[in-house]
Scaffold this motif. Structure first.
Motif, PDB file in Angstrom:
ATOM      1  N   GLN A   1      50.803  76.627  36.826  1.00 29.38           N
ATOM      2  CA  GLN A   1      49.977  77.359  37.777  1.00 29.38           C
ATOM      3  C   GLN A   1      48.500  77.084  37.491  1.00 29.38           C
ATOM      4  O   GLN A   1      48.099  76.928  36.335  1.00 29.38           O
ATOM      5  CB  GLN A   1      50.252  78.858  37.671  1.00 29.38           C
ATOM      6  N   PRO A   2      47.680  77.012  38.558  1.00 26.83           N
ATOM      7  CA  PRO A   2      46.248  76.788  38.320  1.00 26.83           C
ATOM      8  C   PRO A   2      45.643  77.958  37.551  1.00 26.83           C
ATOM      9  O   PRO A   2      46.020  79.120  37.749  1.00 26.83           O
ATOM     10  CB  PRO A   2      45.674  76.692  39.742  1.00 26.83           C
ATOM     11  N   LEU A   3      44.740  77.632  36.627  1.00 31.39           N
ATOM     12  CA  LEU A   3      44.114  78.673  35.830  1.00 31.39           C
ATOM     13  C   LEU A   3      43.171  79.505  36.691  1.00 31.39           C
ATOM     14  O   LEU A   3      42.547  78.994  37.632  1.00 31.39           O
ATOM     15  CB  LEU A   3      43.339  78.046  34.676  1.00 31.39           C
ATOM     16  N   PRO A   4      43.052  80.785  36.387  1.00 35.50           N
ATOM     17  CA  PRO A   4      42.182  81.643  37.208  1.00 35.50           C
ATOM     18  C   PRO A   4      40.697  81.436  36.953  1.00 35.50           C
ATOM     19  O   PRO A   4      39.871  82.091  37.583  1.00 35.50           O
ATOM     20  CB  PRO A   4      42.619  83.058  36.793  1.00 35.50           C
ATOM     21  N   TYR A   5      40.333  80.553  36.025  1.00 33.85           N
ATOM     22  CA  TYR A   5      38.926  80.285  35.752  1.00 33.85           C
ATOM     23  C   TYR A   5      38.775  78.838  35.319  1.00 33.85           C
ATOM     24  O   TYR A   5      39.759  78.173  34.950  1.00 33.85           O
ATOM     25  CB  TYR A   5      38.378  81.225  34.680  1.00 33.85           C
ATOM     26  N   SER A   6      37.549  78.340  35.372  1.00 36.22           N
ATOM     27  CA  SER A   6      37.261  76.971  34.956  1.00 36.22           C
ATOM     28  C   SER A   6      36.692  76.986  33.543  1.00 36.22           C
ATOM     29  O   SER A   6      35.793  77.783  33.232  1.00 36.22           O
ATOM     30  CB  SER A   6      36.258  76.329  35.910  1.00 36.22           C
ATOM     31  N   PHE A   7      37.209  76.078  32.700  1.00 38.87           N
ATOM     32  CA  PHE A   7      36.708  76.022  31.333  1.00 38.87           C
ATOM     33  C   PHE A   7      35.276  75.478  31.276  1.00 38.87           C
ATOM     34  O   PHE A   7      34.615  75.604  30.241  1.00 38.87           O
ATOM     35  CB  PHE A   7      37.646  75.190  30.459  1.00 38.87           C
ATOM     36  N   LEU A   8      34.804  74.888  32.350  1.00 37.81           N
ATOM     37  CA  LEU A   8      33.403  74.469  32.391  1.00 37.81           C
ATOM     38  C   LEU A   8      32.472  75.672  32.268  1.00 37.81           C
ATOM     39  O   LEU A   8      31.323  75.543  31.838  1.00 37.81           O
ATOM     40  CB  LEU A   8      33.117  73.724  33.694  1.00 37.81           C
ATOM     41  N   GLU A   9      32.952  76.850  32.651  1.00 31.91           N
ATOM     42  CA  GLU A   9      32.128  78.057  32.628  1.00 31.91           C
ATOM     43  C   GLU A   9      32.238  78.826  31.312  1.00 31.91           C
ATOM     44  O   GLU A   9      31.475  79.761  31.075  1.00 31.91           O
ATOM     45  CB  GLU A   9      32.543  78.983  33.780  1.00 31.91           C
ATOM     46  N   VAL A  10      33.186  78.454  30.459  1.00 32.54           N
ATOM     47  CA  VAL A  10      33.427  79.226  29.234  1.00 32.54           C
ATOM     48  C   VAL A  10      32.326  78.929  28.221  1.00 32.54           C
ATOM     49  O   VAL A  10      32.111  77.764  27.854  1.00 32.54           O
ATOM     50  CB  VAL A  10      34.812  78.896  28.644  1.00 32.54           C
ATOM     51  N   PRO A  11      31.615  79.948  27.732  1.00 29.19           N
ATOM     52  CA  PRO A  11      30.562  79.685  26.741  1.00 29.19           C
ATOM     53  C   PRO A  11      31.151  79.449  25.357  1.00 29.19           C
ATOM     54  O   PRO A  11      32.254  79.900  25.033  1.00 29.19           O
ATOM     55  CB  PRO A  11      29.745  80.984  26.769  1.00 29.19           C
TER      56      PRO A  11
ATOM     57  N   ARG B   1      34.871  88.694  24.999  1.00 28.81           N
ATOM     58  CA  ARG B   1      35.208  90.114  25.076  1.00 28.81           C
ATOM     59  C   ARG B   1      35.098  90.663  26.500  1.00 28.81           C
ATOM     60  O   ARG B   1      35.876  91.539  26.888  1.00 28.81           O
ATOM     61  CB  ARG B   1      34.275  90.906  24.147  1.00 28.81           C
ATOM     62  N   VAL B   2      34.181  90.153  27.291  1.00 26.91           N
ATOM     63  CA  VAL B   2      33.963  90.693  28.633  1.00 26.91           C
ATOM     64  C   VAL B   2      34.857  90.013  29.663  1.00 26.91           C
ATOM     65  O   VAL B   2      35.589  90.672  30.413  1.00 26.91           O
ATOM     66  CB  VAL B   2      32.480  90.555  29.037  1.00 26.91           C
ATOM     67  N   SER B   3      34.838  88.681  29.689  1.00 30.54           N
ATOM     68  CA  SER B   3      35.564  87.940  30.728  1.00 30.54           C
ATOM     69  C   SER B   3      37.035  87.701  30.379  1.00 30.54           C
ATOM     70  O   SER B   3      37.850  87.459  31.270  1.00 30.54           O
ATOM     71  CB  SER B   3      34.881  86.595  30.977  1.00 30.54           C
ATOM     72  N   GLY B   4      37.368  87.735  29.075  1.00 30.59           N
ATOM     73  CA  GLY B   4      38.731  87.420  28.662  1.00 30.59           C
ATOM     74  C   GLY B   4      39.031  85.935  28.614  1.00 30.59           C
ATOM     75  O   GLY B   4      40.180  85.538  28.390  1.00 30.59           O
ATOM     76  N   TRP B   5      38.013  85.091  28.793  1.00 32.08           N
ATOM     77  CA  TRP B   5      38.225  83.638  28.780  1.00 32.08           C
ATOM     78  C   TRP B   5      38.580  83.171  27.370  1.00 32.08           C
ATOM     79  O   TRP B   5      38.035  83.640  26.375  1.00 32.08           O
ATOM     80  CB  TRP B   5      36.967  82.926  29.253  1.00 32.08           C
ATOM     81  N   LEU B   6      39.487  82.212  27.298  1.00 35.17           N
ATOM     82  CA  LEU B   6      39.936  81.669  26.014  1.00 35.17           C
ATOM     83  C   LEU B   6      38.839  80.789  25.416  1.00 35.17           C
ATOM     84  O   LEU B   6      38.330  79.874  26.066  1.00 35.17           O
ATOM     85  CB  LEU B   6      41.209  80.849  26.220  1.00 35.17           C
ATOM     86  N   GLN B   7      38.505  81.059  24.142  1.00 36.79           N
ATOM     87  CA  GLN B   7      37.481  80.278  23.444  1.00 36.79           C
ATOM     88  C   GLN B   7      38.013  79.554  22.214  1.00 36.79           C
ATOM     89  O   GLN B   7      37.334  78.671  21.691  1.00 36.79           O
ATOM     90  CB  GLN B   7      36.322  81.197  23.029  1.00 36.79           C
ATOM     91  N   GLY B   8      39.194  79.908  21.763  1.00 34.40           N
ATOM     92  CA  GLY B   8      39.750  79.229  20.590  1.00 34.40           C
ATOM     93  C   GLY B   8      41.147  79.727  20.286  1.00 34.40           C
ATOM     94  O   GLY B   8      41.525  80.844  20.642  1.00 34.40           O
TER      95      GLY B   8
END
Length: 351
Positions: A10-20, A104-111
């Protein structure tokens, strides 16, 4: 009937280009930590693949910004992990433990980092830094940190020496062979023993076709990718292992581009070799027991009777195996390690 094909990712709900990237000071400033169950690990495998791709892309861009040529930057950044390899490790690794770092805010995976007990899937495997098939002889004088026995001739005592003239001559960055202080009455550290010799002494058991051959005293860092938090995660896991009486050693199947990262944490290049079975020759001879091929460089996660084409296509170059001893902490080192683990627990408590 054949089993139905797996559903498409399934397509991810966010782009990793935006992940800090994770904050470094204070460590994980705006991030939190999760310790997933196996079901949770399997549920996020598509995110893990996306993070692997993005980490490699950023590594290549960083090298290009420092003046590296495009081909060199792409080679040094390495290839991202295959999706099938990630899925296999999450499904088969036993135990499956590790960390996940998210914003912590967006829930985006960082590691993420997973660890398990080292397991081999071929009937003939050996740790050997002196065997010509291990490939370590060619690294003597390269500046890489190598096992003390790397490139050593049969009967030679002590580490190999880099050449005095020509390519690979001795210099300040020449072969950093690691020699460790050892206690005479310590059964884990024998005097004059190389790291590969100590690894080869460890007990192992199991069936390579079903359970795999399990090495209960050797931990393995099986999957790792991060955006700025790799050092922190690996430091935490090494401190966890220091408190785990099951393990005496930790190994990782690295890439040449990641060697410096693992060297910072005490890992050195060690030799690993295997003899794979030859199903093609067995078929020609109508033999039920395939003969073993000559010793060759080990390819981690390859089956013992995998065909030649599959070894080349699915596993590529031989594995870049690195290892270190598990360090038991005392005194001030123990206090610093406890502070690191408290930091992990505090970040895990953040929701």
């Amino acid at each position: 009937p054949p089993p139905p094909p797996p559903p498409p990712p399934q397509p991810l709900p966010y782009s990793f280009l935006e992940v800090p990237n994770c904050d470094r000071s204070p460590p994980l400033g705006s991030s939190c930590v999760e310790t997933p169950s196996r079901a949770r690990w399997l549920a996020i495998k598509d995110e893990m693949k996306g993070l692997c791709d993005e980490a490699v892309r950023r590594r290549a861009l960083k090298l290009l910004s420092r003046g590296a040529r495009q081909r060199s930057a792409l080679a040094a950044a390495g290839a991202p992990l295959f999706e099938a390899y990630i899925a296999d490790r999450l499904d088969l690794d036993d135990p499956l433990e590790g960390l996940v770092v998210r914003h912590r805010v967006s829930g985006w995976l960082q590691g993420f980092l997973t660890r398990t007990t080292f397991t081999t899937w071929t009937p003939h495997f050996a740790w050997d830094s002196t065997h010509h098939a291990s490939g370590l002889k060619g690294l003597v004088g390269s500046g890489r940190k190598l096992d003390v026995g790397a490139g050593r001739r049969e009967g030679q005592v002590g580490p190999a020496r880099a050449r005095q003239t020509g390519a690979g001559a001795d210099r300040s960055r020449a072969c950093k062979a690691v020699v460790e202080a050892q206690e005479d009455d310590d059964p884990v550290h024998l005097p004059g023993e190389s790291l590969s010799e100590a690894l080869e002494r460890q007990t192992r058991s199991g069936d390579w076709r079903t359970t795999g051959i399990v090495w209960p005293t050797i931990a393995e860092i099986s999957l790792l990718a991060a955006l700025g938090c790799g050092d922190w995660m690996l430091s935490v896991v090494l401190e966890e292992l220091a408190r785990d009486d099951r393990y005496e050693f930790c190994v990782v199947c690295a890439t040449p581009g990641a060697a410096t990262f693992y060297e910072r944490h005490g890992f050195v290049r060690v030799g690993a070799i295997a003899r794979y079975l030859d199903p093609e020759e067995a078929a020609q001879q109508n033999d039920d027991v395939p003969p073993a091929k000559p010793w060759q460089a080990y390819r981690h996660w390859a089956w013992g009777d995998e065909r030649r084409e599959s070894l080349r296509t699915n596993h590529g170059e031989p594995s870049y195996m690195m290892a270190r001893r598990v360090a038991r902490r005392t005194g001030e080192d123990a206090r610093r390690a406890s502070a690191l683990l408290r930091q992990r627990d505090q970040r895990a408590a953040i929701k």
